[in-house]
Scaffold this active site. Structure first.
Site, short mmCIF file in Angstrom:
data_model
loop_
_atom_site.label_atom_id
_atom_site.label_comp_id
_atom_site.label_asym_id
_atom_site.label_seq_id
_atom_site.Cartn_x
_atom_site.Cartn_y
_atom_site.Cartn_z
N LYS A 35 0.78 -1.35 0.49
CA LYS A 35 -0.01 0.00 0.36
C LYS A 35 1.05 0.96 0.27
O LYS A 35 0.66 1.79 -1.20
CB LYS A 35 -0.52 -0.23 1.00
N ARG A 48 3.20 6.08 -3.09
CA ARG A 48 4.27 6.45 -3.71
C ARG A 48 3.77 6.91 -5.35
O ARG A 48 4.60 7.25 -5.60
CB ARG A 48 5.49 6.37 -3.28
N GLY A 85 -4.95 7.74 4.94
CA GLY A 85 -3.84 8.39 6.09
C GLY A 85 -2.39 9.26 4.94
O GLY A 85 -2.88 10.57 4.86
N ARG A 125 -7.83 12.65 12.09
CA ARG A 125 -6.26 12.55 12.62
C ARG A 125 -5.74 13.56 12.45
O ARG A 125 -6.40 14.38 11.31
CB ARG A 125 -6.22 11.20 11.19
N SER A 183 7.76 9.96 12.40
CA SER A 183 6.66 9.32 11.25
C SER A 183 6.96 9.39 9.45
O SER A 183 7.08 10.33 9.29
CB SER A 183 5.09 10.49 11.02
N GLN A 185 5.58 9.52 7.37
CA GLN A 185 4.27 10.57 5.86
C GLN A 185 4.29 11.66 6.64
O GLN A 185 4.75 12.20 5.08
CB GLN A 185 2.62 10.61 7.14
N ASP A 206 2.38 -0.89 12.28
CA ASP A 206 1.23 -1.42 11.71
C ASP A 206 1.22 -2.21 11.99
O ASP A 206 -0.27 -2.97 12.57
CB ASP A 206 0.79 -0.97 10.12
N LYS A 234 -4.05 6.46 14.54
CA LYS A 234 -4.07 5.41 13.24
C LYS A 234 -5.57 5.65 12.94
O LYS A 234 -6.43 6.19 13.78
CB LYS A 234 -3.77 4.57 13.51
N ARG A 278 -7.22 -2.78 10.14
CA ARG A 278 -6.13 -3.69 10.76
C ARG A 278 -7.16 -4.36 11.97
O ARG A 278 -6.67 -5.29 12.11
CB ARG A 278 -4.88 -2.96 10.85
C1 S3P Z 1 3.10 5.05 6.65
C2 S3P Z 1 3.60 5.55 7.84
C3 S3P Z 1 2.88 4.89 8.38
C4 S3P Z 1 2.02 3.97 8.68
C5 S3P Z 1 0.54 4.41 7.94
C6 S3P Z 1 1.56 4.30 6.22
C7 S3P Z 1 3.24 5.73 5.30
O1 S3P Z 1 2.29 6.55 9.20
O2 S3P Z 1 1.06 3.48 10.09
O3 S3P Z 1 -0.41 2.74 7.82
O4 S3P Z 1 2.44 4.48 3.87
O5 S3P Z 1 3.74 6.37 4.91
P1 S3P Z 1 2.87 7.18 10.34
O6 S3P Z 1 4.35 7.28 9.46
O7 S3P Z 1 2.07 8.14 10.91
O8 S3P Z 1 3.59 6.23 11.25
#
Ligand code: S3P
Length: 433
Positions: free
Chosen positions: A22, A27, A95, A124, A168, A170, A320, A347, A393
């Site tokens: 995913k 990306r 997210g 979130r 993080s 993200q 995760d 989450k 999840r």
């Molecule tokens: C993800 C980063 C994680 C993860 C999410 C996917 C990503 O979140 O929990 O399911 O693809 O960069 P965080 O970066 O907020 O921890």
């Protein structure tokens, strides 16, 4: 949709391929939209979250061509040419899309964008990405200055040096994407290492990017040129199959083509530490940035588990999969403790509260702490009913708990699994038959 999962007559057995990753699918679609030449993506994940990303890049002016079952070609608009859509961009439940896309949009000088999503997304936080993007010169506003909908007004960005307040991927990725069109070189420091798919893909796209320990620096770019991307199997989805194989007596299964980038294999290392049997070649921690996403087959067998302690540095590498660590802990000898995982509270559900309450309802002895949980292993789990609370999840956790339990588990809201692993129930059924 409610669904019951009963212990199978024999263990799980057989061979299957993990569904596409995913994180890497998101990306690939986003970098495809930012690239100057069409990007062919092999094994793109078709699930609710990643379909939201395809719809978002199409709304921003990319052409998205679906070829066959899982190939996608994205003809992007280039780094600085995203089209301003008339409607808000709907990220659904995703997210990662909500946090990464604003990095690119912040660099679209003079254009404005609104990102919104479902009920869960609206709970979130997005202030964590608004802060660095404002420091770079973009204007952002959000509900209560913290939650979606998020408005972004693009600007000519300046490079920054930014210390992430939490580990993080993200937030890190958001800043790295914004940095591509900023003046100068941007550096992001992480408190501990998190998944590095964005860095690896940017390196492949010809961007000047390098890492020095917990710091990553990216130089602005004129354009992105990415050849075809092949998406490996998702270790986070495979983790549910691994847990089922380890927990259900007499199981032996082979999961093919799993991504084993070391920033994603924390869970597999934790399982091994708990004495679970998972064979496969995991990538070792790399100092230098690699453009590759390594894959391996995993050979999983049932075994007796021991409790373990997961310390804060390990948390981002298994973030995760921590709900599954709690489940394994219920079956292990002794105590299983997770510390430093307060990020679980933001989450798709508050995953400390939802995992603790959910597993308790199935007979587990588990206590929540501020930043994790403590499980007292009892060698098994009774079973009962668990509400997925709209969290994919948690739905999959309930299903695996059902197979491993004494009395079976009813999962309320099993359709939540469609967010990341639409074939999950079918795959489990195939392994149980
Ligand atoms: C993800 C980063 C994680 C993860 C999410 C996917 C990503 O979140 O929990 O399911 O693809 O960069 P965080 O970066 O907020 O921890």
């Amino acid at each position: 949709m409610n669904m019951r999962f009963e212990p199978p007559a024999r263990g799980l057995s057989g061979e299957l391929r993990a569904p596409p990753d995913k994180s890497i699918s998101h990306r690939a679609a986003l970098l495809g939209a930012m690239a100057s030449e069409p990007v062919r993506i092999e094994r793109y994940l078709h699930a609710a979250d990643t379909d939201s990303t395809l719809a978002a890049v199409a709304a921003l002016g990319s052409l998205v061509e679906l070829r066959g079952e899982d190939e996608v070609v994205v003809r992007g608009t280039g780094l600085r040419e995203a089209r301003q859509p008339a409607q808000p961009i709907d990220v659904g439940n995703a997210g990662t899309l909500m946090r990464l896309l604003p990095g690119w949009l912040a660099a679209q000088e003079g254009s404005e964008f609104t990102l919104d999503g479902d009920e869960s997304i609206r709970r979130r936080p997005v202030d964590r990405i608004a802060e660095p993007l404002r420091l770079m010169g973009a204007e952002l506003s959000a509900h209560e200055d913290r939650f979606p909908p998020l408005h972004v007004r693009g600007a000519h960005l300046r490079a920054i040096s930014y210390d992430l307040p939490v580990a993080s991927a993200q937030i890190k990725s958001c800043v790295l994407l914004a940095a591509l069109a900023a003046d100068g070189a941007t550096t992001v420091s992480e408190p501990s290492r998190s998944r590095d798919h964005t860095e690896r893909m940017l390196l492949r796209a010809g961007v000047g990017i390098h890492r020095n320990g917990r710091r990553v620096t990216v130089v602005n770019a004129d354009e992105l040129l990415l050849d075809a991307v092949r998406v490996p199997g998702d270790p986070s989805s495979a983790a549910f199959l691994v847990a089922a194989g380890v927990l259900v007596p007499s199981s032996r299964l082979l999961i093919a083509d799993v991504g084993v980038n070391w920033t994603r294999t924390g869970f597999l290392r934790i399982v091994r530490r708990m004495q679970g049997i998972v064979l496969g070649d995991l990538e070792e921690e790399t100092g230098e940035l690699s453009p590759r996403e390594p894959v391996s087959d995993l050979d999983v067998a049932h075994g007796v588990l021991e409790g373990t302690v997961v310390e804060p540095d390990e948390v981002p590498l298994a973030i995760d999969e921590l709900p599954l660590v709690a489940l394994l802990g219920c079956f292990a000898e002794g105590e299983t403790v997770v510390r430093g995982a307060q990020e679980l509270r933001v989450k798709e559900s508050d995953r400390i509260a939802s995992v603790v309450e959910g597993l308790r309802g199935l007979g587990a002895e588990i206590e929540a702490t501020d930043d994790g949980f403590v499980v007292s292993g009892r060698g098994g789990l009774r079973g009962g009913t668990i509400d997925a609370l709209g969290d994919h999840r948690l739905a999959m956790l309930g299903a695996v708990a059902g197979l491993a339990s004494r009395e079976g588990v009813e999962v309320i809201g099993m359709e939540a699994a469609n967010v990341s692993y639409p074939a999950f129930v079918d795959d489990l059924a195939a392994l149980c038959s």
